[in-house]
Write an enzyme that holds these catalytic residues in place. Structure first.
Site, PDB file in Angstrom:
ATOM      1  N   PRO A  91       0.824  -1.217   0.000  1.00 57.01           N
ATOM      2  CA  PRO A  91       0.000   0.000   0.000  1.00 57.01           C
ATOM      3  C   PRO A  91       0.860   1.269   0.000  1.00 57.01           C
ATOM      4  CG  PRO A  91      -0.780  -1.553   1.667  1.00 57.01           C
ATOM      5  CD  PRO A  91       0.537  -2.078   1.164  1.00 57.01           C
ATOM      6  N   GLU A 118       3.598  -9.197   8.007  1.00 61.60           N
ATOM      7  CA  GLU A 118       3.564  -7.730   8.174  1.00 61.60           C
ATOM      8  C   GLU A 118       4.395  -7.029   7.103  1.00 61.60           C
ATOM      9  OE1 GLU A 118       1.389  -6.452  10.436  1.00 61.60           O
ATOM     10  OE2 GLU A 118       0.992  -8.614  10.556  1.00 61.60           O
ATOM     11  N   ARG A 156      -3.777  -8.737 -21.107  1.00 63.86           N
ATOM     12  CA  ARG A 156      -4.862  -8.356 -22.014  1.00 63.86           C
ATOM     13  C   ARG A 156      -4.416  -7.335 -23.059  1.00 63.86           C
ATOM     14  NH1 ARG A 156      -7.250  -3.688 -20.978  1.00 63.86           N
ATOM     15  NH2 ARG A 156      -9.324  -4.175 -21.769  1.00 63.86           N
ATOM     16  N   ASP A 171     -10.858   1.293 -24.188  1.00 66.49           N
ATOM     17  CA  ASP A 171     -11.009   1.102 -22.744  1.00 66.49           C
ATOM     18  C   ASP A 171     -11.051   2.402 -21.987  1.00 66.49           C
ATOM     19  OD1 ASP A 171     -10.607  -1.591 -22.948  1.00 66.49           O
ATOM     20  OD2 ASP A 171      -8.465  -1.492 -22.537  1.00 66.49           O
TER      21      ASP A 171
END
Ligand code: 4GY
Length: 255
Positions: A91, A118, A156, A171
């Site tokens: 994150p 962690e 993709r 897209d």
């Protein structure tokens, strides 16, 4: 291209590669994925890969030394003059965006580290990790799903993977904007008490008008949901006069 994935759960990756439109990219080897089980590089006698954090506190930390051994094995197997980047998912990483996906899709691949517990001993990150990427502001139990997200987004984009080369030019994000809405059969859909028609212009056969309508819808959706993306498209010179006219406040009709 080739992706080497260092993970404690290699079995998570097989099913993804076996299904959907991206399967061809993996099965053909266009996107080659090699899985490395970190457990195979763990500390004897029990193949330990984690230990308690210095300073105390909850949870466990991935040990640097098994990671060093795994990375050395991957680097030896890749034997590259121009070493592939080592990517860690966290994150705390840089938000993953389509421009970065496109760069990976056009490149030679990467080594993907899927952390657990962690996190990773910071000394390994500082010494070896080239790039940290985040797939969003939430916390997962490991980096495996983010690695799968990157592999899917890259696969993709490979030539021949989407049936029609135009699909990914239309897209969301292909031009920095969100996608327009899509409609298919039936022309009138029974919903609750009423019927909802397909927007008239899509049935008109007027291709220029359809293209303009779709662009206007993309602009309106992007402004409503992600005004930051409209600003970025404008700053990048991706909005032309017709786009600006579509975004301009409508003059109040005179009474
Ligand atoms: N969000 N984006 C994410 C994550 C979990 C390191 C083990 C995210 O990329 N990765 O939530 N990763 C990891 C983080 C320790 C768990």
């Amino acid at each position: 291209m080739r992706f080497d994935v260092i993970t404690l759960f290699p079995e998570l990756f097989g099913p993804h590669q076996a299904h959907g439109v991206t399967r061809r990219a993996f099965e053909s080897g266009q996107v080659e994925v090699r899985l490395w089980n970190l457990r195979d590089f763990g500390d004897p006698p029990h193949a330990r890969v984690d230990d308690r954090p210095y300073g105390g506190g909850p949870g466990m930390v991935l040990l640097a030394e098994p990671l060093e051994r795994a990375l050395a094995a991957v680097r030896a197997a890749r034997a590259e003059a121009d070493p592939a980047p080592l990517v860690n998912f966290s994150p705390a990483g840089e938000p993953l965006r389509q421009d970065r996906v496109e760069a990976f899709a056009a490149g030679a691949g990467a080594i993907l580290l899927c952390a657990r517990y962690e996190g990773v001993d910071q000394r390994f990150i500082d010494a070896r990790v080239d790039l940290e990427l985040s797939i969003g502001d939430y916390v997962l139990s490991g980096g495996d799903l983010p690695a799968l997200v990157l592999l899917d987004a890259v696969a993709r984009l490979q030539p021949g993977v989407l049936g029609d080369a135009r699909s990914h030019q239309q897209d969301s994000f292909s031009d920095g904007l969100l996608d327009c809405p899509h409609y298919s059969r039936p022309e009138r859909l029974a919903v609750g008490a009423g019927e909802v028609p397909v927007p008239d212009v899509l049935l008109s056969g007027h291709h220029a008008a359809i293209e303009r309508w779709r662009r206007d819808q993309a602009l309106a959706t992007t402004r409503a949901r992600r005004p930051d993306l409209v600003e970025a498209a404008r700053a990048a010179g991706r909005l032309d006069a017709a786009d600006e006219a579509a975004l301009a406040p409508k003059p109040r009709p005179k009474l």
